[in-house]
Scaffold this motif. Structure first.
Motif, PDB file in Angstrom:
ATOM      1  N   LEU A 112      86.068  59.235  13.165  1.00  0.00           N
ATOM      2  CA  LEU A 112      86.861  58.058  13.508  1.00  0.00           C
ATOM      3  C   LEU A 112      87.531  58.199  14.870  1.00  0.00           C
ATOM      4  O   LEU A 112      87.527  57.255  15.674  1.00  0.00           O
ATOM      5  N   VAL A 113      88.100  59.366  15.144  1.00  0.00           N
ATOM      6  CA  VAL A 113      88.769  59.568  16.437  1.00  0.00           C
ATOM      7  C   VAL A 113      87.751  59.481  17.569  1.00  0.00           C
ATOM      8  O   VAL A 113      88.039  58.901  18.624  1.00  0.00           O
ATOM      9  N   THR A 114      86.551  60.012  17.361  1.00  0.00           N
ATOM     10  CA  THR A 114      85.502  59.914  18.371  1.00  0.00           C
ATOM     11  C   THR A 114      85.151  58.453  18.635  1.00  0.00           C
ATOM     12  O   THR A 114      84.966  58.042  19.790  1.00  0.00           O
ATOM     13  N   MET A 115      85.084  57.659  17.586  1.00  0.00           N
ATOM     14  CA  MET A 115      84.796  56.227  17.745  1.00  0.00           C
ATOM     15  C   MET A 115      85.934  55.524  18.489  1.00  0.00           C
ATOM     16  O   MET A 115      85.681  54.681  19.353  1.00  0.00           O
ATOM     17  N   ILE A 116      87.163  55.877  18.162  1.00  0.00           N
ATOM     18  CA  ILE A 116      88.317  55.273  18.839  1.00  0.00           C
ATOM     19  C   ILE A 116      88.300  55.634  20.328  1.00  0.00           C
ATOM     20  O   ILE A 116      88.527  54.779  21.195  1.00  0.00           O
TER      21      ILE A 116
ATOM     22  N   LYS B 275      87.334  54.214  26.110  1.00  0.00           N
ATOM     23  CA  LYS B 275      86.562  54.388  27.349  1.00  0.00           C
ATOM     24  C   LYS B 275      85.843  53.103  27.732  1.00  0.00           C
ATOM     25  O   LYS B 275      85.872  52.684  28.891  1.00  0.00           O
ATOM     26  N   ALA B 276      85.198  52.472  26.755  1.00  0.00           N
ATOM     27  CA  ALA B 276      84.478  51.228  27.034  1.00  0.00           C
ATOM     28  C   ALA B 276      85.436  50.130  27.478  1.00  0.00           C
ATOM     29  O   ALA B 276      85.156  49.378  28.418  1.00  0.00           O
ATOM     30  N   LYS B 277      86.579  50.039  26.822  1.00  0.00           N
ATOM     31  CA  LYS B 277      87.574  49.035  27.162  1.00  0.00           C
ATOM     32  C   LYS B 277      88.112  49.265  28.573  1.00  0.00           C
ATOM     33  O   LYS B 277      88.271  48.323  29.357  1.00  0.00           O
TER      34      LYS B 277
ATOM     35  N   ALA C 102      95.658  53.239  15.853  1.00  0.00           N
ATOM     36  CA  ALA C 102      94.481  53.644  15.088  1.00  0.00           C
ATOM     37  C   ALA C 102      94.470  55.151  14.857  1.00  0.00           C
ATOM     38  O   ALA C 102      94.205  55.620  13.751  1.00  0.00           O
ATOM     39  N   ILE C 103      94.791  55.916  15.883  1.00  0.00           N
ATOM     40  CA  ILE C 103      94.820  57.374  15.734  1.00  0.00           C
ATOM     41  C   ILE C 103      95.961  57.785  14.811  1.00  0.00           C
ATOM     42  O   ILE C 103      95.811  58.704  13.995  1.00  0.00           O
TER      43      ILE C 103
END
Length: 157
Positions: free
Chosen positions: A129-133, A138-140, A108-109
């Motif tokens: 977008l990078v912040t969302m990725i 982190k959540a994963k 993605a990045i």
């Protein structure tokens, strides 16, 4: 010995006794939290008292002055009455590869970097977008750690 005695010489307050309830360093003394919640600033309260019922007349006069050719007054009024709208991002027309595992973040990045290089994304869009990725990763990772801990606890007992 009080806290005032421990304050360094350079921290001494120049207005001395007028700061009742504070140490020489300017910190509130024990049991004194400062101004009560909801209490008004003296200057604000005085200004409101002086303006009183004249507020509407003052606004009308300022508007009249602004409309008659003083852009400074007009801009000040508009900023007060109608503050600038928050910037709203337009929807991005950029397709990220699916994010299922933390390892998918690398692709993605790379896609975001490619989008910037080819001019399909600007720097701000790429940053979003990078912040969302990163947030996904982190959540994963937290979810994966939680699963691992649960399995270890079940195996232990």
């Amino acid at each position: 010995m009080s806290d005032d005695d421990n304050a360094p010489e350079s921290a001494a307050r120049k207005n001395g006794k007028s700061t009742a309830g504070r140490t020489a360093a300017g910190q509130f003394t024990k049991g004194n939290a400062g101004r009560r919640r909801g209490s008004r600033n003296k200057v604000t309260a005085l200004a409101e008292q002086l303006i009183g019922d004249q507020a509407e007349k003052l606004i009308r006069k300022a508007l009249e002055i602004g409309l008659s050719g003083s852009p400074t007054v007009l801009v000040a009024l508009l900023r007060t009455i109608a503050p600038p709208a928050k910037e709203r991002a337009a929807p991005m027309r950029f397709r990220l590869p699916p994010l299922v595992t933390a390892a998918d973040a690398v692709a993605a990045i790379a896609a975001v970097a490619d989008g910037v290089a080819k001019g399909r994304l600007d720097a701000d869009e790429a940053r979003v977008l990078v912040t969302m990725i990163e947030a996904f990763v982190k959540a994963k990772n937290v979810l994966d750690l939680e699963d691992r801990v649960t399995k270890l606890e079940e195996a232990a007992g």
